[in-house]
Design an enzyme around this catalytic site. Structure first.
Site: not given
Ligand code: PMP
Length: 290
Positions: A50, A149, A182
Protein backbone atom coordinates in the site's frame (compact mmCIF):
# COMPACT_ATOMS: atom_id res chain seq x y z
CA UNK A 1 11.78 3.72 21.37
CA UNK A 2 14.10 3.50 18.37
CA UNK A 3 14.06 5.16 14.96
CA UNK A 4 15.45 4.08 11.61
CA UNK A 5 16.32 7.51 10.23
CA UNK A 6 16.95 7.05 6.53
CA UNK A 7 18.97 3.89 7.18
CA UNK A 8 20.60 4.87 10.46
CA UNK A 9 19.34 3.52 13.79
CA UNK A 10 19.07 6.36 16.30
CA UNK A 11 17.43 7.15 19.63
CA UNK A 12 14.33 9.35 19.77
CA UNK A 13 16.32 12.48 20.71
CA UNK A 14 18.55 12.15 17.65
CA UNK A 15 15.69 11.54 15.21
CA UNK A 16 15.49 14.94 13.53
CA UNK A 17 14.54 16.04 10.06
CA UNK A 18 15.07 19.18 7.98
CA UNK A 19 12.64 22.09 8.28
CA UNK A 20 12.90 22.24 4.47
CA UNK A 21 11.45 18.76 4.12
CA UNK A 22 8.34 18.92 1.95
CA UNK A 23 6.70 16.28 4.13
CA UNK A 24 6.58 18.94 6.81
CA UNK A 25 6.09 22.01 4.61
CA UNK A 26 3.35 20.56 2.38
CA UNK A 27 2.33 17.18 3.74
CA UNK A 28 4.08 15.84 0.66
CA UNK A 29 4.72 12.22 1.52
CA UNK A 30 3.14 8.89 2.42
CA UNK A 31 3.01 6.70 5.49
CA UNK A 32 1.91 3.46 7.11
CA UNK A 33 0.95 2.43 10.64
CA UNK A 34 1.81 -1.21 11.35
CA UNK A 35 1.45 -3.45 14.42
CA UNK A 36 3.77 -5.96 16.02
CA UNK A 37 2.07 -8.80 17.88
CA UNK A 38 4.25 -11.26 19.80
CA UNK A 39 7.20 -10.52 17.52
CA UNK A 40 5.12 -10.85 14.37
CA UNK A 41 4.88 -7.79 12.12
CA UNK A 42 1.26 -8.14 11.11
CA UNK A 43 0.72 -8.15 7.35
CA UNK A 44 3.94 -6.24 6.70
CA UNK A 45 3.92 -7.10 2.99
CA UNK A 46 0.38 -5.69 2.59
CA UNK A 47 1.40 -2.44 4.31
CA UNK A 48 4.51 -2.12 2.13
CA UNK A 49 2.43 -2.77 -1.00
CA UNK A 50 0.00 0.00 0.00
CA UNK A 51 2.89 2.36 0.81
CA UNK A 52 4.36 1.86 -2.65
CA UNK A 53 0.96 2.34 -4.29
CA UNK A 54 0.47 5.60 -2.36
CA UNK A 55 3.96 6.71 -3.42
CA UNK A 56 3.24 5.82 -7.05
CA UNK A 57 0.06 7.88 -7.00
CA UNK A 58 1.88 10.99 -5.79
CA UNK A 59 4.88 10.25 -8.08
CA UNK A 60 7.26 9.84 -5.17
CA UNK A 61 10.33 7.72 -5.83
CA UNK A 62 11.06 5.86 -2.58
CA UNK A 63 14.52 5.09 -3.91
CA UNK A 64 14.65 1.53 -2.64
CA UNK A 65 12.90 -1.75 -3.39
CA UNK A 66 10.05 -3.14 -1.32
CA UNK A 67 12.37 -5.93 -0.16
CA UNK A 68 14.90 -3.37 1.10
CA UNK A 69 12.14 -1.46 2.88
CA UNK A 70 10.96 -4.67 4.56
CA UNK A 71 14.55 -5.39 5.65
CA UNK A 72 14.93 -1.89 7.10
CA UNK A 73 11.66 -2.27 8.98
CA UNK A 74 12.56 -5.68 10.41
CA UNK A 75 16.04 -4.39 11.33
CA UNK A 76 14.76 -1.53 13.48
CA UNK A 77 12.08 -3.69 15.12
CA UNK A 78 14.71 -6.33 16.04
CA UNK A 79 17.03 -3.65 17.42
CA UNK A 80 14.21 -2.09 19.45
CA UNK A 81 13.48 -5.47 21.14
CA UNK A 82 9.81 -4.49 21.08
CA UNK A 83 7.62 -7.58 20.71
CA UNK A 84 4.24 -5.88 20.98
CA UNK A 85 4.16 -2.40 19.55
CA UNK A 86 3.49 -0.03 16.73
CA UNK A 87 5.57 0.96 13.71
CA UNK A 88 5.18 4.29 11.94
CA UNK A 89 6.81 4.22 8.52
CA UNK A 90 6.99 7.59 6.77
CA UNK A 91 8.45 8.52 3.39
CA UNK A 92 8.64 12.20 2.57
CA UNK A 93 9.49 14.05 -0.66
CA UNK A 94 12.68 15.11 1.11
CA UNK A 95 14.29 18.51 1.60
CA UNK A 96 13.80 21.12 -1.12
CA UNK A 97 13.32 24.85 -1.41
CA UNK A 98 10.33 26.83 -0.18
CA UNK A 99 8.33 26.36 -3.38
CA UNK A 100 5.93 23.49 -4.09
CA UNK A 101 7.91 22.02 -6.96
CA UNK A 102 8.83 18.44 -5.98
CA UNK A 103 11.62 18.46 -8.56
CA UNK A 104 13.52 20.70 -6.15
CA UNK A 105 13.66 17.80 -3.69
CA UNK A 106 16.47 15.66 -5.09
CA UNK A 107 16.02 12.71 -2.73
CA UNK A 108 13.12 11.30 -0.74
CA UNK A 109 13.62 10.70 2.97
CA UNK A 110 12.28 7.92 5.16
CA UNK A 111 12.02 7.13 8.82
CA UNK A 112 10.62 4.18 10.72
CA UNK A 113 9.60 4.67 14.36
CA UNK A 114 9.11 1.65 16.62
CA UNK A 115 7.26 2.38 19.80
CA UNK A 116 5.06 0.81 22.40
CA UNK A 117 1.40 1.28 21.68
CA UNK A 118 -1.01 2.71 24.17
CA UNK A 119 -4.11 0.64 23.54
CA UNK A 120 -7.51 2.20 23.90
CA UNK A 121 -8.92 1.27 27.30
CA UNK A 122 -10.18 -2.33 27.28
CA UNK A 123 -13.54 -0.91 28.40
CA UNK A 124 -14.11 0.51 24.88
CA UNK A 125 -13.79 -2.96 23.40
CA UNK A 126 -16.22 -4.41 25.92
CA UNK A 127 -18.77 -1.60 26.01
CA UNK A 128 -18.42 -0.16 22.51
CA UNK A 129 -18.12 3.38 21.21
CA UNK A 130 -20.60 6.24 21.02
CA UNK A 131 -19.76 8.08 17.78
CA UNK A 132 -21.08 10.86 15.59
CA UNK A 133 -21.29 11.78 11.93
CA UNK A 134 -19.77 15.17 11.15
CA UNK A 135 -20.38 18.11 8.82
CA UNK A 136 -16.83 17.97 7.41
CA UNK A 137 -17.01 15.96 4.18
CA UNK A 138 -14.52 13.29 3.11
CA UNK A 139 -12.13 14.50 0.41
CA UNK A 140 -13.40 13.76 -3.06
CA UNK A 141 -11.37 11.23 -5.04
CA UNK A 142 -10.49 13.85 -7.64
CA UNK A 143 -8.81 15.96 -4.93
CA UNK A 144 -6.60 13.99 -2.52
CA UNK A 145 -7.84 10.47 -3.17
CA UNK A 146 -8.72 8.89 0.20
CA UNK A 147 -7.24 5.61 -1.05
CA UNK A 148 -3.82 7.25 -0.80
CA UNK A 149 -2.32 7.18 2.68
CA UNK A 150 -0.62 10.53 2.34
CA UNK A 151 0.77 12.88 4.97
CA UNK A 152 -2.20 15.19 4.25
CA UNK A 153 -4.52 14.21 7.09
CA UNK A 154 -6.11 17.60 7.73
CA UNK A 155 -9.44 16.40 6.35
CA UNK A 156 -9.45 13.65 8.99
CA UNK A 157 -8.09 15.93 11.71
CA UNK A 158 -10.95 18.39 11.09
CA UNK A 159 -13.46 15.54 11.40
CA UNK A 160 -11.79 14.38 14.63
CA UNK A 161 -11.95 17.93 16.04
CA UNK A 162 -15.64 18.10 15.21
CA UNK A 163 -16.28 14.77 16.94
CA UNK A 164 -14.38 15.94 20.02
CA UNK A 165 -16.38 19.20 20.00
CA UNK A 166 -19.50 17.04 20.09
CA UNK A 167 -18.11 15.15 23.06
CA UNK A 168 -17.56 12.03 20.97
CA UNK A 169 -14.48 9.92 20.59
CA UNK A 170 -14.73 9.21 16.88
CA UNK A 171 -16.41 10.51 13.71
CA UNK A 172 -17.95 8.89 10.67
CA UNK A 173 -17.22 10.89 7.56
CA UNK A 174 -19.79 11.23 4.78
CA UNK A 175 -18.76 12.04 1.20
CA UNK A 176 -20.06 14.94 -0.87
CA UNK A 177 -22.84 12.72 -2.28
CA UNK A 178 -24.11 11.87 1.20
CA UNK A 179 -22.68 8.36 1.37
CA UNK A 180 -20.85 6.84 4.31
CA UNK A 181 -17.08 6.51 3.79
CA UNK A 182 -15.10 5.69 6.95
CA UNK A 183 -14.05 6.99 10.36
CA UNK A 184 -11.12 9.40 10.76
CA UNK A 185 -8.53 6.65 10.98
CA UNK A 186 -10.61 3.47 10.71
CA UNK A 187 -12.93 1.70 8.29
CA UNK A 188 -16.56 1.09 9.18
CA UNK A 189 -18.65 -2.09 8.99
CA UNK A 190 -22.27 -2.87 9.73
CA UNK A 191 -24.09 -6.16 10.24
CA UNK A 192 -27.65 -6.58 9.00
CA UNK A 193 -29.70 -9.79 9.13
CA UNK A 194 -26.51 -11.80 9.65
CA UNK A 195 -24.62 -10.27 6.68
CA UNK A 196 -21.62 -7.96 6.84
CA UNK A 197 -21.36 -4.73 4.85
CA UNK A 198 -18.69 -2.05 4.38
CA UNK A 199 -18.58 0.88 1.94
CA UNK A 200 -16.59 0.38 -1.27
CA UNK A 201 -13.26 2.22 -1.17
CA UNK A 202 -14.19 4.33 -4.21
CA UNK A 203 -16.81 6.03 -2.04
CA UNK A 204 -13.87 7.65 -0.19
CA UNK A 205 -12.20 5.13 2.11
CA UNK A 206 -8.73 3.76 2.55
CA UNK A 207 -8.42 0.07 1.70
CA UNK A 208 -7.59 -0.88 5.28
CA UNK A 209 -5.38 -3.87 5.97
CA UNK A 210 -7.59 -4.64 8.98
CA UNK A 211 -10.69 -4.18 6.79
CA UNK A 212 -9.36 -6.75 4.33
CA UNK A 213 -8.46 -9.14 7.15
CA UNK A 214 -12.00 -8.91 8.54
CA UNK A 215 -13.48 -9.57 5.09
CA UNK A 216 -11.25 -12.67 4.76
CA UNK A 217 -12.19 -13.91 8.23
CA UNK A 218 -15.90 -13.31 7.68
CA UNK A 219 -15.85 -15.20 4.39
CA UNK A 220 -14.05 -18.11 6.08
CA UNK A 221 -16.71 -18.09 8.78
CA UNK A 222 -19.34 -18.21 6.00
CA UNK A 223 -20.74 -14.81 6.92
CA UNK A 224 -22.09 -13.17 3.77
CA UNK A 225 -19.90 -10.13 3.16
CA UNK A 226 -20.40 -7.36 0.65
CA UNK A 227 -19.23 -3.88 -0.18
CA UNK A 228 -22.30 -1.68 -0.17
CA UNK A 229 -23.02 1.99 -0.70
CA UNK A 230 -24.57 3.24 2.53
CA UNK A 231 -26.28 6.33 3.83
CA UNK A 232 -26.71 7.34 7.46
CA UNK A 233 -30.00 5.41 7.41
CA UNK A 234 -28.05 2.16 7.05
CA UNK A 235 -25.87 3.05 10.03
CA UNK A 236 -28.78 4.03 12.27
CA UNK A 237 -30.80 0.92 11.48
CA UNK A 238 -27.90 -1.58 11.54
CA UNK A 239 -28.06 -4.63 13.79
CA UNK A 240 -24.38 -4.18 14.67
CA UNK A 241 -21.58 -1.79 13.83
CA UNK A 242 -17.81 -1.76 14.34
CA UNK A 243 -14.66 0.06 13.22
CA UNK A 244 -11.40 -1.50 12.02
CA UNK A 245 -7.87 -0.12 11.92
CA UNK A 246 -4.31 -0.99 12.77
CA UNK A 247 -4.30 1.05 15.98
CA UNK A 248 -7.94 0.48 17.01
CA UNK A 249 -8.02 -3.16 15.80
CA UNK A 250 -11.73 -4.14 15.76
CA UNK A 251 -13.86 -2.01 18.03
CA UNK A 252 -17.65 -2.19 18.49
CA UNK A 253 -19.87 0.86 17.97
CA UNK A 254 -23.01 0.95 20.09
CA UNK A 255 -24.36 4.43 19.42
CA UNK A 256 -24.34 6.66 16.33
CA UNK A 257 -25.81 10.19 16.43
CA UNK A 258 -27.75 9.21 19.57
CA UNK A 259 -29.28 6.13 17.91
CA UNK A 260 -28.52 2.97 19.86
CA UNK A 261 -27.18 0.01 17.92
CA UNK A 262 -28.11 -3.45 19.19
CA UNK A 263 -29.64 -1.95 22.33
CA UNK A 264 -26.34 -0.24 23.17
CA UNK A 265 -24.21 -3.39 23.50
CA UNK A 266 -21.67 -4.99 21.13
CA UNK A 267 -23.24 -7.55 18.82
CA UNK A 268 -22.38 -11.24 18.72
CA UNK A 269 -21.01 -11.26 15.13
CA UNK A 270 -18.76 -8.33 16.07
CA UNK A 271 -17.51 -10.26 19.11
CA UNK A 272 -16.90 -13.37 17.04
CA UNK A 273 -14.89 -11.37 14.49
CA UNK A 274 -12.84 -9.68 17.24
CA UNK A 275 -11.95 -13.09 18.69
CA UNK A 276 -10.90 -14.49 15.31
CA UNK A 277 -9.01 -11.32 14.39
CA UNK A 278 -6.92 -11.53 17.55
CA UNK A 279 -5.86 -15.07 16.60
CA UNK A 280 -4.80 -13.97 13.12
CA UNK A 281 -2.60 -11.12 14.36
CA UNK A 282 -0.04 -13.58 15.66
CA UNK A 283 -0.05 -15.74 12.54
CA UNK A 284 -0.11 -13.56 9.41
CA UNK A 285 2.97 -11.47 8.71
CA UNK A 286 6.75 -11.43 9.12
CA UNK A 287 8.33 -13.01 12.22
CA UNK A 288 11.21 -10.99 13.68
CA UNK A 289 14.39 -12.67 14.96
CA UNK A 290 15.43 -10.62 17.99
N1 PMP B 1 -8.97 4.83 7.15
C1 PMP B 1 -8.02 5.74 7.39
C2 PMP B 1 -8.29 7.14 6.99
C3 PMP B 1 -6.83 5.39 8.03
O1 PMP B 1 -5.90 6.31 8.27
C4 PMP B 1 -6.63 4.05 8.41
C5 PMP B 1 -5.34 3.62 9.04
N2 PMP B 1 -5.15 4.14 10.33
C6 PMP B 1 -7.65 3.12 8.17
C7 PMP B 1 -8.80 3.54 7.51
C8 PMP B 1 -7.50 1.69 8.56
O2 PMP B 1 -6.50 1.06 7.79
P1 PMP B 1 -5.62 -0.11 8.38
O3 PMP B 1 -6.54 -1.18 8.78
O4 PMP B 1 -4.73 -0.50 7.24
O5 PMP B 1 -4.86 0.44 9.53
Amino acid sequence: MLVNLNGKLVEKEEAKISVFDHGLLYGDGVFEGIRIYDGNIFKLQEHIDRLYNSAKFIMLDIGMTKEQMIKETVRVVAASKIKNGYIRLVVTRGAGDLGLDPRKCPKSFYFIIVDNIKLYPEEFYKKGLDITTVAVRRNISEAINPQVKSLNYLNNVLAKIEAINHGRFEAIMINNQGYVTEATGDNVFIVNSGALYTPPTYMGALEGVTRNTIIEIARKLKIRTEEKIMTRYDLYTADECFLTGTAAEVIPVVKIDAREINGGIPGHITKKLIKEFRKQTKILGVKVKY
